[in-house]
Design an enzyme around this catalytic site. Sequence first.
Site, short mmCIF file in Angstrom:
data_model
loop_
_atom_site.label_atom_id
_atom_site.label_comp_id
_atom_site.label_asym_id
_atom_site.label_seq_id
_atom_site.Cartn_x
_atom_site.Cartn_y
_atom_site.Cartn_z
N ASP A 91 0.88 -1.17 0.00
CA ASP A 91 0.00 0.00 0.00
C ASP A 91 0.92 1.22 0.00
O ASP A 91 1.54 1.55 1.02
CB ASP A 91 -0.89 -0.01 1.25
N HIS A 175 0.79 12.93 -22.45
CA HIS A 175 1.40 11.99 -23.40
C HIS A 175 1.41 12.52 -24.83
O HIS A 175 2.16 12.04 -25.67
CB HIS A 175 0.78 10.59 -23.29
N GLU A 213 -12.28 11.51 -31.70
CA GLU A 213 -12.13 10.09 -31.39
C GLU A 213 -13.42 9.36 -31.78
O GLU A 213 -14.51 9.92 -31.64
CB GLU A 213 -11.90 9.90 -29.89
N ASP A 232 -10.93 16.64 -19.49
CA ASP A 232 -10.19 15.44 -19.89
C ASP A 232 -9.27 15.71 -21.07
O ASP A 232 -8.19 15.13 -21.18
CB ASP A 232 -11.19 14.32 -20.25
N HIS A 237 -4.26 18.14 -23.52
CA HIS A 237 -3.78 17.86 -24.88
C HIS A 237 -4.08 18.99 -25.87
O HIS A 237 -3.21 19.42 -26.61
CB HIS A 237 -4.41 16.57 -25.43
N LYS A 335 -15.87 12.50 -28.20
CA LYS A 335 -15.95 11.05 -28.31
C LYS A 335 -17.07 10.72 -29.30
O LYS A 335 -18.01 11.50 -29.47
CB LYS A 335 -16.32 10.42 -26.96
C1 BG6 Z 1 -6.41 10.61 -22.59
C2 BG6 Z 1 -7.86 10.86 -22.27
O1 BG6 Z 1 -5.61 11.54 -21.90
O2 BG6 Z 1 -6.20 10.75 -23.99
C3 BG6 Z 1 -8.74 9.90 -23.06
O3 BG6 Z 1 -8.09 10.66 -20.87
C4 BG6 Z 1 -8.42 9.97 -24.53
O4 BG6 Z 1 -10.11 10.19 -22.84
C5 BG6 Z 1 -6.92 9.83 -24.77
O5 BG6 Z 1 -9.12 8.93 -25.19
C6 BG6 Z 1 -6.57 10.09 -26.24
O6 BG6 Z 1 -5.23 9.77 -26.46
P1 BG6 Z 1 -4.72 9.30 -27.87
O7 BG6 Z 1 -3.24 9.15 -27.71
O8 BG6 Z 1 -5.41 8.00 -28.15
O9 BG6 Z 1 -5.11 10.36 -28.84
#
Ligand code: BG6
Length: 489
Positions: A91, A175, A213, A232, A237, A335
């Site tokens: 933990d 990312h 997406e 989100d 991003h 989405k």
């Molecule tokens: C994430 C989000 O940070 O990025 C998700 O939480 C999203 O909701 C995702 O689907 C998209 O990432 P990628 O690399 O698939 O464009």
Amino acid sequence: MAKAPEADAIVLFGGAGDLALRMLFPSLYFLDADGFLPEGFRIIAVARSELAAEDFRRQVREAVETRARPVAVDEAVWSRFAARLDYRAVDATQAGELKVVEAALAGARAPIFYLALSPSLYIGVCQALWASGLATPQSRIVLEKPIGQNLESSREINAALAEVFEEEQVFRIDHYLGKETVQNLIALRFANTLFEPLWNNLTIDHVQITVAETEGVGERWPYYDEYGALRDMVQNHVLQLLCLVAMEPPSDMDADSLRNEKVKVLRSLRPFTRHEAGQSSVRGQYVAGVAGGEAVAAYEAERGQPSATETFVALRVDIDNWRWAGVPFFLRTGKRLPERRTQIAIQFKGVPHSIFGGQATTDLTANRLVIDLQPDEDIELLLMNKAPGLSQGGMRLQSLPLSLSLLKAYSGPNSRRRIAYERLILDVIHGDNALFVRRDEVEQAWRWVDGVAEAWDEAAMAPRPYPAGSWGPAGAFALIERAGRAWYE
Ligand code: BG6
């Protein structure tokens, strides 16, 4: 600040979770395969559940195989990689339990602590790392988004981090910054002389950023319902993409040079007002429809009850500085849209006067630079050309793309699309923060996003329904049409 030493171990908290298996272990394996992991580098997965070492290795192996397909796992690399792996049931919020991790680190001097965990655990783990003595000046900490849910909660997390770590030791992941094509934006702008002189309100009419997406929210709803598309996707991003398009040239690629320029853009974003909310933003939520040829359920059906969370957002954003005054940025993300597409389109202004006979300047299509980030990796510059052949009464003109397919240019027998996390983990190993989000940056992004959310609340703006498989509610088209432009489909 002295250069950080190379890391010699990574502790993955949440090491049996989805992110670790889908992205982090495969990334570490590929880094190992390419000779990027330092000798003796240890990988310790930490999670709450008891798991036999062999079962854990088998899970990791399956995850690596899935990711490597169609290429097979290299047995020599795998045995080297497997020898680095260790699993401990702990933990992580209990300092006393972290003794087990200390033992597994076997004297590593510069470990990475990677929090692939629910953000609600960030502060607890951070404090436990401090209390256990594991957080040393050579160690570093990696956090996944979301850092908080608004400015206030992100400040709390950042303050707890700052009690234990110096800012240089903190690596906040977005990312998108690890994606090759996103980094290529920096190269496109600053490794060419061609674009930069034109990159301003004298020549550019507007900018569109689309992150579409096809997937729905599905089983992620317990997280998603609290955040929605604004928090989100836009807070991180989409705003990162906007910053890379809009920032001034940094003096070098040093982490702070780059991040200083991004923060300046975030500080120049015009705040939303209640009036702005209706004019310059659209919230949507998908209802049942057809996606990829299949009937799919509404978000509310996935959620199991009505929800006021948006799964789509479109915004008109103005950047109040000299370079961008009068150039609207149109952003949209959602989405269950008709296709997966991450794209930046830079629309240039038309020519000031047409010399082509009776043709009005409006008949000439203005130049456009289209940067496709995923799934295709293409850059296209739309230029006017003379259509070949004879014609009476003036030249026939046509818009044609000058295109650069990055996939084709770099395809070869050994080429493979890298996972964004490979670049990011390698940078953490070397202590390079340039592709990570600095504290003031994340807080400034939240400040602006909080303003949008408050404006929505004040204007009582509920999400409008849109059928799954469509480009969002009709309002998204009206938003851009009001400004005399149209989305590129
Ligand atoms: C994430 C989000 O940070 O990025 C998700 O939480 C999203 O909701 C995702 O689907 C998209 O990432 P990628 O690399 O698939 O464009």
